[in-house]
Motif scaffolding. Structure first.
Motif, mmCIF file in Angstrom:
data_model
loop_
_atom_site.group_PDB
_atom_site.id
_atom_site.type_symbol
_atom_site.label_atom_id
_atom_site.label_comp_id
_atom_site.label_asym_id
_atom_site.label_seq_id
_atom_site.Cartn_x
_atom_site.Cartn_y
_atom_site.Cartn_z
ATOM 1 N N UNK A 52 0.834 -1.196 0.000
ATOM 2 C CA UNK A 52 0.000 0.000 0.000
ATOM 3 C C UNK A 52 0.872 1.250 0.000
ATOM 4 N N UNK A 53 0.318 2.327 -0.526
ATOM 5 C CA UNK A 53 0.960 3.638 -0.523
ATOM 6 C C UNK A 53 -0.160 4.675 -0.489
ATOM 7 N N UNK A 54 -0.203 5.498 0.547
ATOM 8 C CA UNK A 54 -1.263 6.492 0.688
ATOM 9 C C UNK A 54 -1.110 7.643 -0.300
ATOM 10 N N UNK A 55 0.058 7.764 -0.928
ATOM 11 C CA UNK A 55 0.283 8.831 -1.892
ATOM 12 C C UNK A 55 0.777 10.114 -1.263
ATOM 13 N N UNK A 57 3.320 11.361 2.195
ATOM 14 C CA UNK A 57 4.096 10.961 3.372
ATOM 15 C C UNK A 57 3.449 11.416 4.673
ATOM 16 N N UNK A 58 2.671 12.507 4.624
ATOM 17 C CA UNK A 58 2.028 13.030 5.829
ATOM 18 C C UNK A 58 0.787 12.224 6.220
ATOM 19 N N UNK A 59 0.226 11.470 5.284
ATOM 20 C CA UNK A 59 -0.983 10.683 5.563
ATOM 21 C C UNK A 59 -0.592 9.235 5.816
ATOM 22 N N UNK A 60 -0.625 8.853 7.066
ATOM 23 C CA UNK A 60 -0.237 7.489 7.422
ATOM 24 C C UNK A 60 -1.452 6.564 7.453
ATOM 25 N N UNK A 61 -1.202 5.321 7.078
ATOM 26 C CA UNK A 61 -2.223 4.282 7.217
ATOM 27 C C UNK A 61 -2.308 3.928 8.696
ATOM 28 N N UNK A 62 -3.513 3.713 9.191
ATOM 29 C CA UNK A 62 -3.713 3.433 10.613
ATOM 30 C C UNK A 62 -3.912 1.952 10.914
ATOM 31 N N UNK A 63 -4.560 1.238 9.976
ATOM 32 C CA UNK A 63 -4.901 -0.149 10.254
ATOM 33 C C UNK A 63 -5.182 -0.893 8.961
ATOM 34 N N UNK A 64 -4.934 -2.204 8.995
ATOM 35 C CA UNK A 64 -5.347 -3.076 7.907
ATOM 36 C C UNK A 64 -6.376 -4.046 8.464
ATOM 37 N N UNK A 65 -7.510 -4.156 7.744
ATOM 38 C CA UNK A 65 -8.571 -5.075 8.131
ATOM 39 C C UNK A 65 -8.880 -6.001 6.961
ATOM 40 N N UNK A 66 -9.205 -7.250 7.274
ATOM 41 C CA UNK A 66 -9.673 -8.190 6.260
ATOM 42 C C UNK A 66 -11.003 -8.735 6.762
ATOM 43 N N UNK A 67 -12.046 -8.577 5.922
ATOM 44 C CA UNK A 67 -13.383 -9.077 6.249
ATOM 45 C C UNK A 67 -13.732 -10.233 5.318
ATOM 46 N N UNK A 81 2.429 3.957 8.972
ATOM 47 C CA UNK A 81 3.334 4.362 7.894
ATOM 48 C C UNK A 81 2.503 4.757 6.680
ATOM 49 N N UNK A 82 3.079 5.603 5.833
ATOM 50 C CA UNK A 82 2.358 6.026 4.630
ATOM 51 C C UNK A 82 2.437 4.983 3.524
ATOM 52 N N UNK A 83 3.419 4.090 3.605
ATOM 53 C CA UNK A 83 3.490 2.993 2.648
ATOM 54 C C UNK A 83 4.194 1.812 3.285
ATOM 55 N N UNK A 84 3.907 0.619 2.734
ATOM 56 C CA UNK A 84 4.526 -0.569 3.288
ATOM 57 C C UNK A 84 3.963 -1.815 2.653
ATOM 58 N N UNK A 85 4.339 -2.955 3.226
ATOM 59 C CA UNK A 85 3.827 -4.233 2.750
ATOM 60 C C UNK A 85 3.656 -5.173 3.927
ATOM 61 N N UNK A 86 2.643 -6.025 3.810
ATOM 62 C CA UNK A 86 2.313 -6.983 4.853
ATOM 63 C C UNK A 86 2.149 -8.352 4.216
#
Length: 116
Positions: A52-55, A57-67, A81-86
């Motif tokens: 993921x990448x929020x596009x 740097x100031x906007x960080x992702x808060x959580x990843x959910x899978x439903x 983080x604003x970007x990363x991989x899980x």
């Protein structure tokens, strides 16, 4: 001068004044990057990588959910983080469609994951 193709005798003229820009510098163009999210491999049998990448740097992702298809939370992970991989392990999950959501400050990123 613009000529109307339906009424050629009807013409429009418009003079547009431009201000004198001599000695003035234009503001730099704003750089905009689109938020992205990808899952690979998809469909997955044992594991998939969520990138993921929020596009911004100031906007960080808060959580990843899978439903799952019934709306039950199958997986949850806090992010900061604003970007990363899980790496997501799905070997024990039932076959079906899952919704992967990256929660951000302004708008979530979502994608479908097909579990084989």
């Amino acid at each position: 001068m613009l000529v109307n193709p339906y009424w050629p005798e009807c013409k429009f003229e418009l003079e547009v004044p431009f201000p004198d820009m001599e000695g003035k510098h234009a503001a730099p163009a704003a750089v905009s990057v689109k938020a992205t999210m990808s899952l690979a491999p998809n469909p997955a049998k044992t594991q998939t990588t969520v990138r993921y990448d929020t596009g911004d740097l100031a906007k960080k992702a808060r959580m990843m959910l899978v439903h799952d298809a019934m709306g039950n939370v199958k997986y949850r992970k806090e992010l900061d983080a604003s970007k990363g991989q899980i790496e997501l392990q799905v070997a024990t999950w039932l076959q079906g469609v899952y919704i992967v959501t990256i929660v951000t400050e302004d708008r979530p990123l979502q994608s479908k994951l097909l579990k084989e």
